[in-house]
Design an enzyme around this catalytic site. Structure first.
Site, PDB file in Angstrom:
ATOM      1  N   HIS A 263       0.584   0.754  11.781  1.00 48.90           N
ATOM      2  CA  HIS A 263      -0.251   1.717  11.043  1.00 48.90           C
ATOM      3  C   HIS A 263      -1.724   1.613  11.432  1.00 48.90           C
ATOM      4  O   HIS A 263      -2.607   2.025  10.676  1.00 48.90           O
ATOM      5  CB  HIS A 263      -0.172   1.502   9.512  1.00 48.90           C
ATOM      6  CG  HIS A 263       1.156   1.812   8.916  1.00 48.90           C
ATOM      7  ND1 HIS A 263       1.695   1.085   7.870  1.00 48.90           N
ATOM      8  CD2 HIS A 263       2.064   2.782   9.192  1.00 48.90           C
ATOM      9  CE1 HIS A 263       2.867   1.594   7.536  1.00 48.90           C
ATOM     10  NE2 HIS A 263       3.113   2.620   8.326  1.00 48.90           N
TER      11      HIS A 263
ATOM     12  N   GLU B  22      -3.570  10.667  11.032  1.00 46.80           N
ATOM     13  CA  GLU B  22      -3.365   9.936  12.282  1.00 46.80           C
ATOM     14  C   GLU B  22      -3.476  10.863  13.492  1.00 46.80           C
ATOM     15  O   GLU B  22      -3.960  10.463  14.544  1.00 46.80           O
ATOM     16  CB  GLU B  22      -1.993   9.249  12.253  1.00 46.80           C
ATOM     17  CG  GLU B  22      -1.974   8.052  11.312  1.00 46.80           C
ATOM     18  CD  GLU B  22      -0.592   7.690  10.810  1.00 46.80           C
ATOM     19  OE1 GLU B  22      -0.075   8.410   9.926  1.00 46.80           O
ATOM     20  OE2 GLU B  22      -0.030   6.693  11.281  1.00 46.80           O
TER      21      GLU B  22
ATOM     22  N   LEU C 199       0.406   3.285   1.872  1.00 48.91           N
ATOM     23  CA  LEU C 199       1.646   3.171   1.119  1.00 48.91           C
ATOM     24  C   LEU C 199       2.470   4.441   1.288  1.00 48.91           C
ATOM     25  O   LEU C 199       2.209   5.454   0.646  1.00 48.91           O
ATOM     26  CB  LEU C 199       1.335   2.933  -0.379  1.00 48.91           C
ATOM     27  CG  LEU C 199       0.367   1.780  -0.704  1.00 48.91           C
ATOM     28  CD1 LEU C 199       0.126   1.691  -2.209  1.00 48.91           C
ATOM     29  CD2 LEU C 199       0.873   0.445  -0.171  1.00 48.91           C
TER      30      LEU C 199
ATOM     31  N   ARG D  21       1.314   9.005  20.431  1.00 47.93           N
ATOM     32  CA  ARG D  21       1.392   7.850  19.544  1.00 47.93           C
ATOM     33  C   ARG D  21       2.406   6.883  20.138  1.00 47.93           C
ATOM     34  O   ARG D  21       3.519   7.283  20.491  1.00 47.93           O
ATOM     35  CB  ARG D  21       1.860   8.277  18.161  1.00 47.93           C
ATOM     36  CG  ARG D  21       1.992   7.100  17.254  1.00 47.93           C
ATOM     37  CD  ARG D  21       2.751   7.441  16.003  1.00 47.93           C
ATOM     38  NE  ARG D  21       2.754   6.296  15.126  1.00 47.93           N
ATOM     39  CZ  ARG D  21       3.775   5.967  14.345  1.00 47.93           C
ATOM     40  NH1 ARG D  21       4.855   6.696  14.336  1.00 47.93           N
ATOM     41  NH2 ARG D  21       3.707   4.919  13.576  1.00 47.93           N
TER      42      ARG D  21
ATOM     43  N   ASN E 135       4.240  12.650  18.765  1.00 48.27           N
ATOM     44  CA  ASN E 135       4.747  11.440  18.130  1.00 48.27           C
ATOM     45  C   ASN E 135       6.262  11.449  18.321  1.00 48.27           C
ATOM     46  O   ASN E 135       6.982  12.153  17.625  1.00 48.27           O
ATOM     47  CB  ASN E 135       4.369  11.493  16.640  1.00 48.27           C
ATOM     48  CG  ASN E 135       4.834  10.267  15.879  1.00 48.27           C
ATOM     49  OD1 ASN E 135       5.550   9.423  16.413  1.00 48.27           O
ATOM     50  ND2 ASN E 135       4.425  10.177  14.632  1.00 48.27           N
TER      51      ASN E 135
ATOM     52  N   ARG F 154      12.863  -1.067   3.738  1.00 51.67           N
ATOM     53  CA  ARG F 154      12.646  -2.393   4.358  1.00 51.67           C
ATOM     54  C   ARG F 154      12.306  -3.415   3.278  1.00 51.67           C
ATOM     55  O   ARG F 154      11.593  -3.099   2.327  1.00 51.67           O
ATOM     56  CB  ARG F 154      11.483  -2.333   5.354  1.00 51.67           C
ATOM     57  CG  ARG F 154      11.815  -1.565   6.605  1.00 51.67           C
ATOM     58  CD  ARG F 154      10.625  -1.523   7.558  1.00 51.67           C
ATOM     59  NE  ARG F 154      10.510  -0.190   8.122  1.00 51.67           N
ATOM     60  CZ  ARG F 154       9.371   0.374   8.484  1.00 51.67           C
ATOM     61  NH1 ARG F 154       8.224  -0.276   8.365  1.00 51.67           N
ATOM     62  NH2 ARG F 154       9.364   1.586   8.990  1.00 51.67           N
TER      63      ARG F 154
HETATM   64  P1  ADP Z   1       6.268   7.992   6.130  1.00 49.94           P
HETATM   65  O1  ADP Z   1       6.042   6.520   6.232  1.00 49.94           O
HETATM   66  O2  ADP Z   1       7.682   8.404   6.387  1.00 49.94           O
HETATM   67  O3  ADP Z   1       5.233   8.844   6.832  1.00 49.94           O
HETATM   68  P2  ADP Z   1       5.113   9.114   3.763  1.00 49.94           P
HETATM   69  O4  ADP Z   1       3.713   8.708   4.007  1.00 49.94           O
HETATM   70  O5  ADP Z   1       5.460  10.550   3.857  1.00 49.94           O
HETATM   71  O6  ADP Z   1       6.128   8.253   4.584  1.00 49.94           O
HETATM   72  O7  ADP Z   1       5.483   8.614   2.287  1.00 49.94           O
HETATM   73  C1  ADP Z   1       6.726   8.812   1.706  1.00 49.94           C
HETATM   74  C2  ADP Z   1       6.636   8.292   0.261  1.00 49.94           C
HETATM   75  O8  ADP Z   1       5.607   9.022  -0.416  1.00 49.94           O
HETATM   76  C3  ADP Z   1       7.912   8.476  -0.544  1.00 49.94           C
HETATM   77  O9  ADP Z   1       8.203   7.287  -1.264  1.00 49.94           O
HETATM   78  C4  ADP Z   1       7.555   9.578  -1.529  1.00 49.94           C
HETATM   79  O10 ADP Z   1       8.166   9.375  -2.768  1.00 49.94           O
HETATM   80  C5  ADP Z   1       6.063   9.443  -1.685  1.00 49.94           C
HETATM   81  N1  ADP Z   1       5.475  10.752  -2.022  1.00 49.94           N
HETATM   82  C6  ADP Z   1       5.323  11.809  -1.211  1.00 49.94           C
HETATM   83  N2  ADP Z   1       4.803  12.858  -1.886  1.00 49.94           N
HETATM   84  C7  ADP Z   1       4.646  12.460  -3.160  1.00 49.94           C
HETATM   85  C8  ADP Z   1       4.162  13.087  -4.358  1.00 49.94           C
HETATM   86  N3  ADP Z   1       3.733  14.340  -4.361  1.00 49.94           N
HETATM   87  N4  ADP Z   1       4.126  12.337  -5.491  1.00 49.94           N
HETATM   88  C9  ADP Z   1       4.551  11.063  -5.496  1.00 49.94           C
HETATM   89  N5  ADP Z   1       5.027  10.425  -4.406  1.00 49.94           N
HETATM   90  C10 ADP Z   1       5.072  11.090  -3.249  1.00 49.94           C
END
Ligand code: ADP
Length: 388
Positions: free
Chosen positions: A172, A375, A199, A83, A7, A231
Site C-alpha cells: 500500500h 493511487e 483500511l 502498478r 493495475n 487475511r
Molecule cells: P480493496 O482493498 O479491495 O481496494 P476497498 O478499499 O474497496 O478494498 O475496501 C473494501 C472495504 O470497504 C469493505 O470491507 C467494505 O465493507 C468497506 N466499504 C466500502 N464502502 C463502504 C461504505 N460506503 N460504508 C462502509 N464500508 C464501506
C-alpha cells in the site's frame, strides 16, 4: 500529461486514463475474468458506464480491447504507469521501464507470484504494442524501501535474510505516499508524525515522519499486521508448523486458509465485507460483534506500535473503503485510542465528502483526518515526473 494507469492482476486488469494537471479522469474500467469463462470489460467514459461482453483468453487480448475502446476517447495517453505489487530489493522509487527494470520485476516475483508475473507480462505487452509510449513501474513497496533497518530486518539468521531477501517490504506504499502528500498540503506543513491508516479489504498502517516511512504493519507479504477481509494478519508463525505437523494441513492449504478464509470472514462466519459484519453485529450476531471488536482492537494496538516507531504521533489519517466510509469503524478505532487522548467529533465523523477533512475535536491530542486515497493519481504523477 494524459497518463494511462494500469493495475494488472492475475485475472483482471484495471485501467484509468487521466490528466495529471486537471486530475480529470477521462475513462476508466476493469477487464475481468481474464482467462476464465464469462469475461467482460466494465468501461466508464466521461461518466457514462458500459459493460462489454468480450472473450479475454489472455492479458494481451484484454489490452488490445482496452486500447480499441480508448480509441474513441479524444484524449490520448502520453505515457503508461504500471502498478507493481512487489518491488523487492530493487526499487526505492518508481522507475522507467527498461529491459533491466522489467527483469527486476520478474526476479522478485517469487515474493508475489500471483501479481508480479502478470504485471511483468502486461508491461512487456504494452512496450511491444505501443513502442511510442514510455512505461513506468510504480512498485507498491517503494515508499517503504528506506525504512530504518531496525524496522525492516527480521531477527532470523543474516545469511537467510541475505540469500532469500527475507525482510519487511510492506505494501500500500503508493496509497500511504499519496496520503502523506495530501495531509502535508492540507495541514499546511503542520503534520510531522503521521499514522496513515489504509483500511480496505486489505489493510495496513504506516508510520510517516516528515514524509519518510519509519515502519509499516505489512511484512514480507501483505498477510502480516492487521485483521483484514479474508487475511488473518499477524499470528504466531509457529501456527504454520503446528498445523502442518499436527493437523496435517499442507503449506498450500495453510496459505489459502490464512489469505482467503481468515480475517473478518472467519471470525464473523458471515462475510469479508465490513458492512455485512457491522449489520450482523447490529442484529445481535455475537461472532460479528467479536470480528468488529477484534478489528478495532488490532488497529488500536498497531497504531500505538506505529506511534512508538516515531517516538510520538500528531496526526492520523483514515483512508480506503473502510477508512473513508465507515463511521462506525472509525469511531470504534478512536474509542480504542481514547487513552492516548484521541477524540473524534461524532458529528464531523458522519459528514460524507470526497475531500480531505478533520474529524477530531479541537482538544484531541492527535488531529484525525479522513483522506480519500487516489493511487491512480499518484502513479500518474510519477509517470509525469519521469517522462513528462
Ligand atoms: P480493496 O482493498 O479491495 O481496494 P476497498 O478499499 O474497496 O478494498 O475496501 C473494501 C472495504 O470497504 C469493505 O470491507 C467494505 O465493507 C468497506 N466499504 C466500502 N464502502 C463502504 C461504505 N460506503 N460504508 C462502509 N464500508 C464501506
Amino acid at each position: 500529461m494524459n497518463v494511462l494507469v494500469i493495475n494488472a492482476g492475475s485475472s483482471s486488469l484495471k485501467y484509468q486514463l487521466l490528466d495529471t494537471k486537471t486530475r480529470e479522469v477521462f475513462a476508466k474500467g476493469n477487464a475481468e475474468r481474464i482467462g476464465i469463462e464469462g469475461s467482460f470489460i466494465g468501461h466508464e467514459e466521461y461518466g457514462k458506464k458500459d459493460k462489454l461482453e468480450v472473450e479475454l483468453p489472455d492479458h494481451r487480448t484484454a489490452i488490445k480491447h482496452i486500447f480499441d475502446i480508448l480509441a474513441t476517447v479524444d484524449e490520448k495517453p502520453e505515457g503508461i504507469g504500471h502498478r507493481v505489487v512487489q518491488g523487492g530489493w530493487y526499487f526505492p522509487e518508481s522507475a522507467v521501464v527498461t529491459d533491466e527494470t522489467l527483469g527486476w520485476v520478474r526476479e522478485v516475483a517469487p515474493l508475489a507470484p500471483l501479481h508480479n508475473y502478470a504485471e511483468a507480462d502486461v508491461i512487456e505487452i504494452c512496450r511491444e504494442m505501443f513502442p511510442e509510449l514510455g512505461n513506468v513501474i510504480v512498485p507498491d513497496t517503494a515508499f517503504h524501501y528506506n525504512m530504518p533497518e531496525r524496522a525492516w530486518r527480521y531477527a532470523i539468521p543474516r545469511d537467510v535474510v541475505d540469500t532469500y531477501h527475507v525482510r519487511k517490504y510492506g505494501a500500500h506504499g503508493t496509497s500511504h505516499r499519496y496520503i502523506w502528500r495530501t495531509v502535508d498540503e492540507f495541514m499546511g506543513g503542520a503534520a510531522h508524525k503521521l499514522v496513515s491508516c489504509h483500511l480496505g479489504s486489505g489493510a495496513s498502517l504506516c508510520a510517516i515522519e516528515d514524509g519518510a516511512c519509519m515502519d509499516t504493519t505489512m511484512g514480507l507479504t501483505p498477510l502480516d499486521g492487521l485483521i483484514m477481509g479474508t487475511r488473518c494478519g499477524t499470528v504466531d508463525p509457529a501456527t504454520v508448523f503446528y498445523l502442518n505437523r499436527v493437523a496435517g494441513m499442507s503449506i498450500d492449504e495453510i496459505d489459502t486458509m490464512m489469505n482467503k478464509k481468515s480475517g473478518l470472514l472467519a471470525v464473523s462466519g458471515v462475510s469479508s465485507d465490513s458492512r455485512d459484519v457491522c449489520a450482523g453485529a447490529a442484529e445481535g450476531n455475537e461472532h460479528c460483534a467479536m470480528a468488529i471488536e477484534m478489528f478495532c482492537y488490532r488497529v488500536g494496538q498497531l497504531f500505538a506500535e506505529m506511534a512508538a516507531s516515531m517516538g510520538g504521533v500528531d496526526t492520523m489519517a483514515f483512508t480506503a473503503g473502510i477508512g473513508e466510509n465507515s463511521v462506525e469503524l472509525r469511531q470504534g478505532v478512536a474509542d480504542k485510542l481514547a487513552w492516548l487522548g484521541v477524540k473524534i467529533d461524532p458529528e464531523l465523523n458522519t459528514i460524507r465528502s470526497d475531500d480531505p477533512r478533520v474529524i477530531s475535536t479541537p482538544d484531541s491530542a492527535v488531529t484525525v483526518l479522513v483522506v480519500p486515497t487516489n493511487e491512480e493519481l499518484m502513479i500518474a504523477l510519477d509517470v509525469e515526473a519521469l517522462l513528462g
